[in-house]
Scaffold this motif. Sequence first.
Motif, PDB file in Angstrom:
ATOM      1  N   LEU A  58       6.351  -8.382  15.811  1.00 39.94           N
ATOM      2  CA  LEU A  58       5.348  -7.785  15.185  1.00 39.94           C
ATOM      3  C   LEU A  58       3.849  -8.327  16.115  1.00 39.94           C
ATOM      4  CD1 LEU A  58       5.709  -7.666  11.284  1.00 39.94           C
ATOM      5  CD2 LEU A  58       5.915  -5.861  12.964  1.00 39.94           C
ATOM      6  N   HIS A  59       3.959  -9.467  16.442  1.00 39.93           N
ATOM      7  CA  HIS A  59       2.937 -10.214  17.347  1.00 39.93           C
ATOM      8  C   HIS A  59       2.672  -9.409  18.538  1.00 39.93           C
ATOM      9  CE1 HIS A  59      -0.013 -12.789  18.806  1.00 39.93           C
ATOM     10  NE2 HIS A  59       0.879 -12.953  19.827  1.00 39.93           N
ATOM     11  N   LEU A  60       3.997  -9.123  19.354  1.00 37.13           N
ATOM     12  CA  LEU A  60       4.017  -8.436  20.520  1.00 37.13           C
ATOM     13  C   LEU A  60       3.628  -7.050  20.422  1.00 37.13           C
ATOM     14  CD1 LEU A  60       7.391 -10.010  22.057  1.00 37.13           C
ATOM     15  CD2 LEU A  60       5.034 -10.494  22.606  1.00 37.13           C
ATOM     16  N   LEU A  61       3.837  -6.422  19.413  1.00 33.33           N
ATOM     17  CA  LEU A  61       3.484  -4.850  19.188  1.00 33.33           C
ATOM     18  C   LEU A  61       2.314  -4.720  18.869  1.00 33.33           C
ATOM     19  CD1 LEU A  61       6.881  -3.233  17.521  1.00 33.33           C
ATOM     20  CD2 LEU A  61       6.028  -3.508  19.998  1.00 33.33           C
ATOM     21  N   ARG A  62       1.637  -5.855  18.129  1.00 29.14           N
ATOM     22  CA  ARG A  62       0.145  -5.579  17.946  1.00 29.14           C
ATOM     23  C   ARG A  62      -0.486  -5.628  19.353  1.00 29.14           C
ATOM     24  NH1 ARG A  62      -2.844  -9.855  13.784  1.00 29.14           N
ATOM     25  NH2 ARG A  62      -1.846 -11.072  15.542  1.00 29.14           N
ATOM     26  N   GLU A  63      -0.304  -6.300  20.412  1.00 34.19           N
ATOM     27  CA  GLU A  63      -0.720  -6.407  21.711  1.00 34.19           C
ATOM     28  C   GLU A  63      -0.614  -4.834  22.470  1.00 34.19           C
ATOM     29  OE1 GLU A  63       0.857  -9.396  23.888  1.00 34.19           O
ATOM     30  OE2 GLU A  63       0.300 -10.740  22.632  1.00 34.19           O
ATOM     31  N   ARG A  64       0.551  -4.281  22.078  1.00 30.64           N
ATOM     32  CA  ARG A  64       0.952  -3.006  22.805  1.00 30.64           C
ATOM     33  C   ARG A  64       2.285  -2.442  22.513  1.00 30.64           C
ATOM     34  NH1 ARG A  64       3.822  -3.733  27.560  1.00 30.64           N
ATOM     35  NH2 ARG A  64       3.932  -5.856  28.240  1.00 30.64           N
ATOM     36  N   MET A 118      10.452  -6.885  24.840  1.00 28.20           N
ATOM     37  CA  MET A 118      10.228  -8.030  23.894  1.00 28.20           C
ATOM     38  C   MET A 118      10.719  -9.195  23.978  1.00 28.20           C
ATOM     39  SD  MET A 118       9.505  -5.629  20.336  1.00 28.20           S
ATOM     40  CE  MET A 118      10.070  -3.960  20.423  1.00 28.20           C
ATOM     41  N   MET A 119      11.979  -8.966  24.239  1.00 29.75           N
ATOM     42  CA  MET A 119      13.206 -10.256  24.426  1.00 29.75           C
ATOM     43  C   MET A 119      12.718 -11.021  25.604  1.00 29.75           C
ATOM     44  SD  MET A 119      16.692  -8.826  23.309  1.00 29.75           S
ATOM     45  CE  MET A 119      17.129  -8.224  24.794  1.00 29.75           C
ATOM     46  N   SER A 120      12.148 -10.335  26.614  1.00 30.34           N
ATOM     47  CA  SER A 120      11.617 -10.940  27.897  1.00 30.34           C
ATOM     48  C   SER A 120      10.505 -11.532  27.594  1.00 30.34           C
ATOM     49  CB  SER A 120      11.895 -10.007  29.028  1.00 30.34           C
ATOM     50  OG  SER A 120      13.034  -9.473  29.209  1.00 30.34           O
ATOM     51  N   ALA A 143       0.728  -0.751   8.135  1.00 30.03           N
ATOM     52  CA  ALA A 143       1.555  -1.836   7.256  1.00 30.03           C
ATOM     53  C   ALA A 143       1.922  -2.880   7.643  1.00 30.03           C
ATOM     54  CB  ALA A 143       2.501  -0.907   6.434  1.00 30.03           C
ATOM     55  N   GLY A 144       2.429  -2.551   9.211  1.00 29.13           N
ATOM     56  CA  GLY A 144       3.090  -3.801   9.956  1.00 29.13           C
ATOM     57  C   GLY A 144       1.892  -4.797  10.237  1.00 29.13           C
ATOM     58  N   LEU A 145       0.726  -4.295  10.511  1.00 32.77           N
ATOM     59  CA  LEU A 145      -0.329  -5.264  10.620  1.00 32.77           C
ATOM     60  C   LEU A 145      -0.836  -5.899   9.687  1.00 32.77           C
ATOM     61  CD1 LEU A 145      -2.704  -2.768  12.873  1.00 32.77           C
ATOM     62  CD2 LEU A 145      -1.453  -4.800  13.638  1.00 32.77           C
ATOM     63  N   ALA A 148      -0.333 -11.279   6.705  1.00 35.33           N
ATOM     64  CA  ALA A 148       0.070 -12.213   5.563  1.00 35.33           C
ATOM     65  C   ALA A 148       1.140 -12.968   6.240  1.00 35.33           C
ATOM     66  CB  ALA A 148       0.682 -11.048   4.477  1.00 35.33           C
ATOM     67  N   SER A 149       2.100 -12.753   6.818  1.00 28.91           N
ATOM     68  CA  SER A 149       3.073 -13.379   7.345  1.00 28.91           C
ATOM     69  C   SER A 149       2.629 -14.942   8.144  1.00 28.91           C
ATOM     70  CB  SER A 149       4.192 -12.580   8.097  1.00 28.91           C
ATOM     71  OG  SER A 149       4.787 -11.731   7.416  1.00 28.91           O
ATOM     72  N   ILE A 150       1.708 -14.531   8.985  1.00 34.27           N
ATOM     73  CA  ILE A 150       1.234 -15.449   9.752  1.00 34.27           C
ATOM     74  C   ILE A 150       0.427 -16.500   8.830  1.00 34.27           C
ATOM     75  CG2 ILE A 150      -0.790 -16.034  11.476  1.00 34.27           C
ATOM     76  CD1 ILE A 150       0.034 -13.508  12.756  1.00 34.27           C
ATOM     77  N   GLN A 151      -0.369 -16.037   7.807  1.00 34.42           N
ATOM     78  CA  GLN A 151      -0.820 -17.161   6.873  1.00 34.42           C
ATOM     79  C   GLN A 151       0.220 -17.766   6.092  1.00 34.42           C
ATOM     80  OE1 GLN A 151      -4.099 -17.719   6.691  1.00 34.42           O
ATOM     81  NE2 GLN A 151      -4.254 -16.211   8.471  1.00 34.42           N
ATOM     82  N   GLU A 152       1.140 -17.143   5.593  1.00 30.44           N
ATOM     83  CA  GLU A 152       2.470 -17.916   5.065  1.00 30.44           C
ATOM     84  C   GLU A 152       3.116 -18.915   6.066  1.00 30.44           C
ATOM     85  OE1 GLU A 152       4.531 -19.425   1.998  1.00 30.44           O
ATOM     86  OE2 GLU A 152       2.720 -18.212   2.037  1.00 30.44           O
TER      87      GLU A 152
END
Length: 119
Positions: A28-34, A41-43, A93-95, A100-104
């Motif tokens: 999700l973090h990577l997809l927030r970028e682009r 993503m794996m690379s 919803a992913g954002l 929320a996941s980063i905070q947890e």
Amino acid sequence: MSGKEKTGGNPAGIQIALKKATTELMVLHLLRERPMYTYEMMSAIEERSGGVIVFNTIYLSIYRLEENGYIREYEKLMSVDNRTRIYFTITDAGLAYLDASIQEYKRYTAALAQVLELE
């Protein structure tokens, strides 16, 4: 032993367990970028982690995130070697789930550091 990796009983097990627990967060973090395709993503994860975090596949996480509405297919492109690349993007919803996941994650790792007396 079955085909599953053993996650307990040895020090390397902690890395396996942490990788499983944080794969969706990294995707999700990577997809927030682009938008990205799976191999990209794996690379990126392998490169950014200095080779510590390496995946053979992340398709199960991708399917789970898509099923939950956190990511969606963005576009399909044909590569020069005639492979279809499916790019994914994060949804609203992913954002929200990522934030929320980063905070947890931060709350949990701070508490873990206290338990281990690292801070």
